[in-house]
Enzyme design. Structure first.
Site, short mmCIF file in Angstrom:
data_model
loop_
_atom_site.label_atom_id
_atom_site.label_comp_id
_atom_site.label_asym_id
_atom_site.label_seq_id
_atom_site.Cartn_x
_atom_site.Cartn_y
_atom_site.Cartn_z
N CYS A 53 49.45 45.06 44.95
CA CYS A 53 49.62 44.05 46.17
C CYS A 53 50.95 43.42 44.91
CB CYS A 53 48.64 42.42 46.48
SG CYS A 53 47.95 41.79 44.68
N CYS A 66 48.86 43.91 39.06
CA CYS A 66 48.41 44.98 40.36
C CYS A 66 49.53 45.75 40.88
CB CYS A 66 47.98 43.82 41.01
SG CYS A 66 46.42 44.87 42.27
N CYS A 73 41.94 41.88 41.13
CA CYS A 73 42.90 41.47 40.95
C CYS A 73 42.45 40.24 42.64
CB CYS A 73 44.23 42.07 41.56
SG CYS A 73 45.21 41.31 42.79
N CYS A 93 43.80 40.63 45.73
CA CYS A 93 43.79 41.94 47.28
C CYS A 93 41.90 42.86 46.68
CB CYS A 93 44.81 42.47 46.96
SG CYS A 93 44.70 43.56 45.60
N ASP A 103 19.95 30.45 29.25
CA ASP A 103 19.87 31.69 29.74
C ASP A 103 20.66 32.45 28.62
OD1 ASP A 103 19.39 34.12 30.39
OD2 ASP A 103 20.63 33.84 32.27
#
Length: 445
Positions: free
Chosen positions: A230, A227, A205, A208, A355
């Site tokens: 929260c 979530c 999240c 939070c 990369d």
């Protein structure tokens, strides 16, 4: 336009004519030349066009192409950058080589995430279209939060521009911006409580840092998130996929807000691109029937599931550049009921990302469960992708580092259909060869 800008534009146009006519290219070098003569040339186009910026990690090119098709149902003059040359020099090339608009035109441009602020500093857009944010070219962008901040730097310069954002991407719901926001996403099913796989981008999240849960997951970390700690959750969607129809490697059927649509390109991920184009079209006054007509066009997009006939072999060319996009492509080709051959061309230039470790997050193991008659690897980093496929359990691999040899060997593969997955510069190089051999018109453009 100043004398300086006029001269710079003339020089850019002249170089484009030469490169396009004799070299089958010219998507970025004319812009470099123009910018050398006038670094502020973009400012000259601010009064000539209303601008829509399409940005995000995956789907920019197809979203832009579909958006242009949709908007041409209503607007006669729509400028775009169809090759995916989306950095400053490529965008300048797009403007300087376009026919001069008779009245104020509409420009729908794919813009690299790190170049949004550069473009917006010269031309204030009427709208931003956000596709998604995934890990991509870590050497250039860093983590997903850094990538989004690069985009936000440009957005903050245009507080009145409307944001048309993927509501299923949680990062796009984390900032309190003054801009009007339109959200699109998927609402075709509902579950009580789902969790994404442990290695998913954006698993936590953003408010939070607890693990996100879902009522719906489309792919990766996209979906109807919430979530439980929260209360952070997906915003209300303005436009949504309400039903999925038949999905094949070459087509996708779906419903948007209860209306049936179809695009002639496969993959669940490409429905998001169509949905973004739909939302932009509705924002700019295009009717649903006009959008349906635009979607039914069978025109293929540069490097995005292009079908090319190579001496009787149906060859599908697909750009791949990061793990999320790669895995979606692998899922898509798995829906093909017929046997096929598989080619992977890997480069590691600046435009690809230097990369190549991202290939290790690709789920190549699933390919061994499919009837793939022959594998082939090529490109400057063919050894890297050969090793990855070998570790996935593949043993029948032809190794051809030179793309000219790849093109020759495609003709000898044991299946009528060949999938060619390639990084960005490998796509450019292969298309240039295909143009020189007469298999396609144009190369880099």
């Amino acid at each position: 336009m100043s004398l300086k800008s006029s001269f710079a534009e003339f020089a850019g146009r002249s170089s484009y004519w030469f490169l396009h006519t004799f070299m089958h290219g010219g998507s970025s070098l004319p812009g470099k030349i123009t910018l050398k003569l006038d670094p502020d040339i973009l400012q000259s186009f601010a009064k000539k066009y209303d601008l829509v910026i399409v940005t995000g990690t995956n789907g920019k090119t197809l979203t832009t192409a579909l958006s242009v098709r949709v908007l041409r149902e209503k607007y006669s003059d729509v400028l775009t950058n169809p090759t995916g040359s989306n950095m400053k020099q490529g965008i300048v090339t797009t403007f300087i080589t376009a026919p001069k608009p008779k009245q104020k035109g509409l420009a729908v441009l794919e813009v690299d995430e790190a170049n949004v602020a550069i473009v917006t500093s010269y031309i204030t857009p009427v709208a931003f279209v956000f596709t998604n944010i995934f890990r991509d070219q870590m050497d250039r962008y860093g983590e997903i939060y850094t990538t989004y901040e690069k985009i936000l730097k440009g957005v903050r310069m245009a507080p009145k521009a409307t944001i048309i954002a993927n509501g299923d991407e949680q990062l796009f719901n984390t900032q309190n911006l003054p801009n009007p926001v339109i959200y699109y996403g998927f609402n075709h099913e509902h579950h009580d409580d789902l969790r994404a796989p442990a290695n998913t981008d954006g698993l936590l999240c953003p408010k939070c840092q607890h693990i996100l849960h879902y009522h719906l997951i489309t792919y990766a970390g996209l979906g109807d998130y919430f979530c439980p700690h929260c209360g952070f959750k997906r915003p209300k969607l303005d436009y949504a996929v309400t039903k999925l129809g038949k999905l094949t490697p070459t087509s996708s059927a779906f419903e948007l807000d209860g209306q049936e649509y179809r695009i002639e390109i496969g993959g669940l991920y490409n429905i998001y691109n169509a949905l973004a184009a739909y939302a932009l079209g509705r924002f700019l006054g295009v009717s649903q029937s006009q959008i349906k007509h635009a979607f039914e066009s069978d025109e293929r997009v540069f490097g995005r599931q292009e079908e090319i006939n190579i001496d009787g072999k149906k060859t599908t060319l697909i750009l791949v550049k990061n793990p999320v996009g790669l895995n979606q492509v692998l899922d898509m080709i798995e829906t093909d009921p017929e046997p096929f051959s598989f080619v992977f061309l890997l480069n590691a230039n600046y435009a690809d990302g230097i990369d190549t470790s991202w290939i290790w997050d690709g789920d190549f193991e699933k390919l061994t469960q499919h009837d793939i008659k022959q594998y082939m690897t090529g490109g400057e980093r063919y050894k890297d992708i050969t090793t990855r496929l070998t570790m996935a359990g593949v043993d029948n691999i032809l190794k051809e580092p030179e793309l000219a040899s790849v093109l020759t060997k495609i003709k000898d593969l044991p299946t009528d259909h060949v999938y060619v997955l390639a990084s960005y510069t490998a796509v450019l190089q292969l298309r240039k060869l295909l143009a020189e051999k007469g298999y396609i018109k144009g190369g880099m453009d």
